[in-house]
Design a protein around this motif. Sequence first.
Motif, PDB file in Angstrom:
ATOM      1  N   ALA A   3       0.839  -1.203   0.000  1.00 27.02           N
ATOM      2  CA  ALA A   3       0.000   0.000   0.000  1.00 27.02           C
ATOM      3  C   ALA A   3       0.872   1.250   0.000  1.00 27.02           C
ATOM      4  CB  ALA A   3      -0.927   0.000   1.208  1.00 27.02           C
ATOM      5  N   PHE A   4       1.969   1.222   0.739  1.00 27.55           N
ATOM      6  CA  PHE A   4       2.884   2.356   0.772  1.00 27.55           C
ATOM      7  C   PHE A   4       3.472   2.617  -0.616  1.00 27.55           C
ATOM      8  CE2 PHE A   4       7.245   4.006   1.222  1.00 27.55           C
ATOM      9  CZ  PHE A   4       6.963   5.222   1.816  1.00 27.55           C
ATOM     10  N   LYS A   5       3.794   1.541  -1.340  1.00 30.34           N
ATOM     11  CA  LYS A   5       4.381   1.669  -2.674  1.00 30.34           C
ATOM     12  C   LYS A   5       3.328   1.949  -3.745  1.00 30.34           C
ATOM     13  CE  LYS A   5       8.257  -1.367  -1.594  1.00 30.34           C
ATOM     14  NZ  LYS A   5       8.840  -2.696  -1.788  1.00 30.34           N
ATOM     15  N   GLY A   6       2.046   1.950  -3.379  1.00 29.18           N
ATOM     16  CA  GLY A   6       0.986   2.226  -4.337  1.00 29.18           C
ATOM     17  C   GLY A   6       0.610   1.045  -5.196  1.00 29.18           C
ATOM     18  N   ILE A  53       0.168   6.287   5.499  1.00 25.33           N
ATOM     19  CA  ILE A  53       0.603   4.963   5.052  1.00 25.33           C
ATOM     20  C   ILE A  53       2.123   4.976   5.101  1.00 25.33           C
ATOM     21  CG2 ILE A  53       0.580   3.282   3.185  1.00 25.33           C
ATOM     22  CD1 ILE A  53      -2.036   4.564   2.225  1.00 25.33           C
ATOM     23  N   VAL A  54       2.676   4.086   5.901  1.00 23.30           N
ATOM     24  CA  VAL A  54       4.125   4.021   6.054  1.00 23.30           C
ATOM     25  C   VAL A  54       4.618   2.625   5.667  1.00 23.30           C
ATOM     26  CG1 VAL A  54       4.158   5.782   7.859  1.00 23.30           C
ATOM     27  CG2 VAL A  54       3.998   3.394   8.502  1.00 23.30           C
ATOM     28  N   PRO A  55       5.878   2.515   5.308  1.00 18.59           N
ATOM     29  CA  PRO A  55       6.412   1.190   4.953  1.00 18.59           C
ATOM     30  C   PRO A  55       6.527   0.300   6.194  1.00 18.59           C
ATOM     31  CG  PRO A  55       8.165   2.815   4.960  1.00 18.59           C
ATOM     32  CD  PRO A  55       6.882   3.572   5.175  1.00 18.59           C
ATOM     33  N   ASP A  56       6.637  -0.993   5.966  1.00 17.18           N
ATOM     34  CA  ASP A  56       6.835  -1.952   7.055  1.00 17.18           C
ATOM     35  C   ASP A  56       8.280  -1.856   7.524  1.00 17.18           C
ATOM     36  OD1 ASP A  56       4.221  -2.890   6.973  1.00 17.18           O
ATOM     37  OD2 ASP A  56       4.685  -4.384   5.459  1.00 17.18           O
ATOM     38  N   ASP A  57       8.554  -0.786   8.235  1.00 15.52           N
ATOM     39  CA  ASP A  57       9.891  -0.506   8.719  1.00 15.52           C
ATOM     40  C   ASP A  57       9.754   0.062  10.131  1.00 15.52           C
ATOM     41  OD1 ASP A  57      12.888   0.201   8.225  1.00 15.52           O
ATOM     42  OD2 ASP A  57      11.964   2.087   8.890  1.00 15.52           O
TER      43      ASP A  57
END
Length: 165
Positions: A3-6, A53-57
Motif C-alpha cells: 500500500a505504501f508503494k501504491g 501509510i508508512v512502509p513496514d519498517d
Amino acid sequence: DRAFKGIYQDLSGPAVQQAVETTLKRLLSNVHVHTTASTTTNLLLSPPVPIKIVPDDKSAIQFALKELCTNTTSGDNSSRNNNNDVDLILTTGGTGFSPRDVTPEATMEILDQTCPGLVSFVALECSKRYQQPLATLTRGTAGIVYNKNKNSNGNGNGNGNGNGN
C-alpha cells in the motif's frame, strides 16, 4: 509495504475510520445533547483524522507514531483543547507473521503502558461478528503513549477491522 508503494489501495485504514465513525454515531444516538449525533461525531473526530501509510519498517512506524504524539508529549494538559491534539491512534497492518511485520514491535518500544486485554477483546469481536476467525491470530498491541494517547494495532485486512464486508 504494497500500500505504501501504491501497488494496491489501502482498504484497512478507511475501514477502521468508518467503523469508528459508525460506532460513535450509534453510541451517541442515545445521548441527549443539544446537537445531532452526526455533528457530535464530527466534533469528536475533528480536525479530520489523518491517515498515514508508512512502509513496514520499524523506524518509519515509530517516526509516524511519535509525529502524531508531538503535540501531546509534555504531559501538560493546559493545551488540552488544542486542535492538533491526538488522543487515539489506530494502526492497521504489520501484525502478521512475516519478517516485515514489525508494527507491534515498533509500537511496544514507544508505549509507556500496555493494554493486552483490549487487543484480545477486539480480536474476539472481529472473529465473532465479522466471520474473521483468523483475527484471533493478530499480534496487535494496545497501550498508552506518553501517558496520554491510546494506540492500538489491528490487522491489515479491511474485513477484520469492523466493516463487516
